[in-house]
Design an enzyme around this catalytic site. Structure first.
Site, PDB file in Angstrom:
ATOM      1  CG  ASP A  28     -98.447  37.310  25.088  1.00 45.51           C
ATOM      2  OD1 ASP A  28     -98.575  37.313  23.981  1.00 45.51           O
ATOM      3  OD2 ASP A  28    -100.165  38.003  25.338  1.00 45.51           O
ATOM      4  CG  ASP A  30    -101.449  41.560  21.481  1.00 48.50           C
ATOM      5  OD1 ASP A  30    -102.330  43.007  21.239  1.00 48.50           O
ATOM      6  OD2 ASP A  30    -101.877  41.063  20.429  1.00 48.50           O
ATOM      7  CG  ASP A 189    -103.285  38.391  28.259  1.00 49.76           C
ATOM      8  OD1 ASP A 189    -104.870  38.985  27.521  1.00 49.76           O
ATOM      9  OD2 ASP A 189    -102.449  38.482  27.355  1.00 49.76           O
TER      10      ASP A 189
END
Length: 251
Positions: A28, A30, A189
């Protein structure tokens, strides 16, 4: 924030060694490559304050985690402006422009990112960035972090049939990289991202960058780490090397 103790993980899914020989690693963007959530939160808080959202009371981080973190802008727009989606989408576009201004000045990589980058490069593994962020945001972050030449492909949620938490973006990454889900794992995250990876049939290493560990664990990651320096991660990578033989992986 610290990663939760081992008892929060399930033993049967905690090891990545079963993926050997490893073919690819997916990331991922961000909160996974960089700690960008504080910049997103700041932009949303300031812009919502300007328009008198929430009765003029500034939104807090709990609200941000529940309403915004890891979600696609179409869903965010609908949550913020349920009666005026067009206004919501315009607001999100303006917020992303503010975020890009902030990111150029304040972006920092997650600790240990370049260490894990080297581990991946040394083994000749394929890699993709898979994000719900707009392409302008994702590519800007990747460029600022010096990872433009690292990723073989960048997958954008809005360019797939369905964005995360659906598995489509991660399935598209497997297809474009021509690798098997049985020899690939993911770094994520957010709850949305972890759910997407798990639904795509791959183990997900969750980063407890900002989102509460107990919420991340509910999405069923293989295990959680604090950052890329976490000993738990390197113990599993060492096991992959041992199982693959001679510390190298053939792709």
């Amino acid at each position: 924030m610290t990663a939760p103790a081992g008892e929060n993980s399930t033993e049967s899914s905690s090891s990545l060694a079963r993926l050997a020989p490893l073919q690819a690693v997916l990331f991922d963007v961000d909160g996974t490559l960089c700690d960008s959530d504080p910049l997103h939160f700041y932009a949303f808080r300031e812009m919502l304050l300007e328009i008198g959202y929430n009765g003029g009371v500034p939104v807090d981080e709990d609200w941000f985690v529940k309403t915004i973190a890891g979600k696609h802008n179409d869903d965010i727009a609908a949550a913020l402006f349920p009666d005026d989606l067009e206004r919501g989408l315009k607001f999100c576009d303006e917020k992303e422009a503010m975020f890009r201004r902030l990111v150029k000045e304040q972006l920092k990589p997650i600790d240990g990112l370049y260490k894990v980058k080297k581990w991946i490069e040394d083994r000749g593994l394929k890699r993709a960035a898979v994000t719900n962020a707009p392409r302008l945001n994702g590519e800007l972050i990747i460029e600022i972090l010096g990872l433009k030449d690292f990723f073989d492909v960048v997958i954008i949620g809005s360019e797939c049939k369905r964005a995360k938490p659906f598995p489509d973006p991660y399935l598209k990454a497997l297809e474009l990289l021509k690798v098997s889900k049985d020899h690939t794992f993911i770094f994520e995250d957010s709850v949305s991202g972890i759910k997407a990876g798990v639904a795509a049939g791959m183990p997900v290493v969750g980063l407890a960058t900002r989102n509460p560990p107990h919420l991340l664990m509910e999405a069923k990651p293989a295990f959680l780490i604090k950052d890329y320096e976490d000993p738990k991660l390197w113990a599993d990578l060492e096991e992959i090397d041992k199982k693959s033989g001679a510390g190298t992986t053939t792709v």
